[in-house]
Design an enzyme around this catalytic site. Structure first.
Site, PDB file in Angstrom:
ATOM      1  N   ASP A 248       1.446 -27.609  -1.727  1.00 44.36           N
ATOM      2  CA  ASP A 248       2.188 -26.446  -2.280  1.00 44.36           C
ATOM      3  C   ASP A 248       1.307 -26.394  -3.652  1.00 44.36           C
ATOM      4  O   ASP A 248       1.879 -26.795  -4.850  1.00 44.36           O
ATOM      5  CB  ASP A 248       3.493 -26.763  -2.813  1.00 44.36           C
ATOM      6  CG  ASP A 248       4.204 -25.325  -3.286  1.00 44.36           C
ATOM      7  OD1 ASP A 248       3.534 -24.407  -3.294  1.00 44.36           O
ATOM      8  OD2 ASP A 248       5.644 -25.485  -3.688  1.00 44.36           O
TER       9      ASP A 248
ATOM     10  N   ASN B 107       6.519 -32.391  -2.704  1.00 47.58           N
ATOM     11  CA  ASN B 107       5.392 -31.936  -2.874  1.00 47.58           C
ATOM     12  C   ASN B 107       4.365 -33.135  -2.606  1.00 47.58           C
ATOM     13  O   ASN B 107       3.037 -32.774  -2.752  1.00 47.58           O
ATOM     14  CB  ASN B 107       5.140 -30.924  -3.883  1.00 47.58           C
ATOM     15  CG  ASN B 107       5.597 -29.712  -3.782  1.00 47.58           C
ATOM     16  OD1 ASN B 107       5.797 -29.319  -2.694  1.00 47.58           O
ATOM     17  ND2 ASN B 107       5.871 -29.292  -5.106  1.00 47.58           N
TER      18      ASN B 107
ATOM     19  N   LYS C 185       1.538 -20.286   5.747  1.00 45.68           N
ATOM     20  CA  LYS C 185       2.307 -19.933   4.243  1.00 45.68           C
ATOM     21  C   LYS C 185       2.016 -18.191   3.933  1.00 45.68           C
ATOM     22  O   LYS C 185       0.984 -17.844   3.905  1.00 45.68           O
ATOM     23  CB  LYS C 185       1.965 -20.612   3.240  1.00 45.68           C
ATOM     24  CG  LYS C 185       2.636 -20.408   1.676  1.00 45.68           C
ATOM     25  CD  LYS C 185       2.371 -21.574   0.973  1.00 45.68           C
ATOM     26  CE  LYS C 185       3.112 -21.530  -0.390  1.00 45.68           C
ATOM     27  NZ  LYS C 185       2.879 -22.471  -1.355  1.00 45.68           N
TER      28      LYS C 185
END
Length: 262
Positions: free
Chosen positions: A198, A185, A38
């Site tokens: 997340d 999520n 990420k």
């Protein structure tokens, strides 16, 4: 792929990857077979996600940090990839009772967690302070808001909404919150919760913050807003029946409106 810090490159080497197209966070997410990278602006949410992953390691089903580098104003977080299906997949959406039951259990698991030493706090005062910064710097988009938030019958501007939020702060019921408890999520495999992902807004907060965003996510996934496909059989009361709680619609409204400023 973009140029990566040496510490990250040595971990991923020449693995094949896909870019993740799901989500609205503005980060770049690279999917490898067993890892996820990420890349995002180095900000409070990026730092928060790293801290919470480290703190929750072995305690809750969250990705594990493989490597983390902040360089050139960017955060590079390499983590383990959790296998499972996101909660908006057909196998769950087609059975609203099953889905809401799984989501309720995922919420309750967070609420049972001891928050005494939680390193991150996302109470309403902190979120309002951040929202105030966004409003003051004209960083709030009105285009992605709920249809009735602005305009006739709603607020004239993000500034007016922000003022209303300041004047109507709720009493908080503090628990461990995900912060963005939406269907993409949450990962499940069969009836098992495989992981929360997340985690940039995870920390202590009002339990109704997660309930509100979960409720909104369910409504919009079932009415076809995100995937285009509408599903039958969903009623908001299913979620509250599974939670064994009466809905607090004032708090739900408040936290959905607060989220409009982010």
């Amino acid at each position: 792929m973009i140029q990566l810090p040496f510490k990250i490159r040595t971990k991923i080497q020449d693995q094949h990857f896909q870019l993740d197209s799901i989500g609205l966070s503005g980060s770049q997410v690279y999917l490898f077979q067993n890892q996820i990278l990420k890349v995002q602006e180095e900000n409070e949410e990026a730092r928060n996600e790293y801290r919470m992953m480290e703190w929750l390691k072995g305690r809750l089903p969250v990705p594990e940090v493989i490597a983390h580098v902040c360089e050139g104003g960017k955060s590079y977080l390499l983590m383990t990839r959790i296998e499972g299906s996101m909660a908006f997949q057909e196998e769950y959406m087609s059975n609203p009772y099953r889905l809401t039951g799984l989501l309720a259990e995922a919420l309750k698991l967070l609420w049972q967690f001891d928050i005494t030493e939680c390193p991150c706090e996302w109470g309403v005062d902190r979120k309002l302070a951040m929202a105030g910064y966004w409003v003051a710097h004209d960083m709030v988009s009105m285009e992605d808001a709920e249809p009735d938030t602005y305009g006739e019958g709603g607020f004239r501007s993000p500034g007016e909404l922000y003022q209303w939020l300041l004047e109507h702060k709720p009493q908080e019921d503090l628990v461990l919150t995900h912060g963005d408890f939406t269907l993409p999520n949450l990962l499940f495999q069969g009836e098992e919760l495989k992981g929360y992902i997340d985690l940039g807004k995870m920390g202590t907060g009002d339990r109704w913050q997660d309930i509100a965003l979960c409720y909104r996510s369910l409504v919009h996934n079932y009415d076809g807003k995100y995937g285009g496909k509408k599903y039958e059989g969903f009623s908001p009361k299913l979620l509250f029946e599974q939670l064994e709680m009466e809905p607090d619609w004032e708090k739900i409204k408040y936290y959905i409106l607060l989220d409009e400023l982010f």
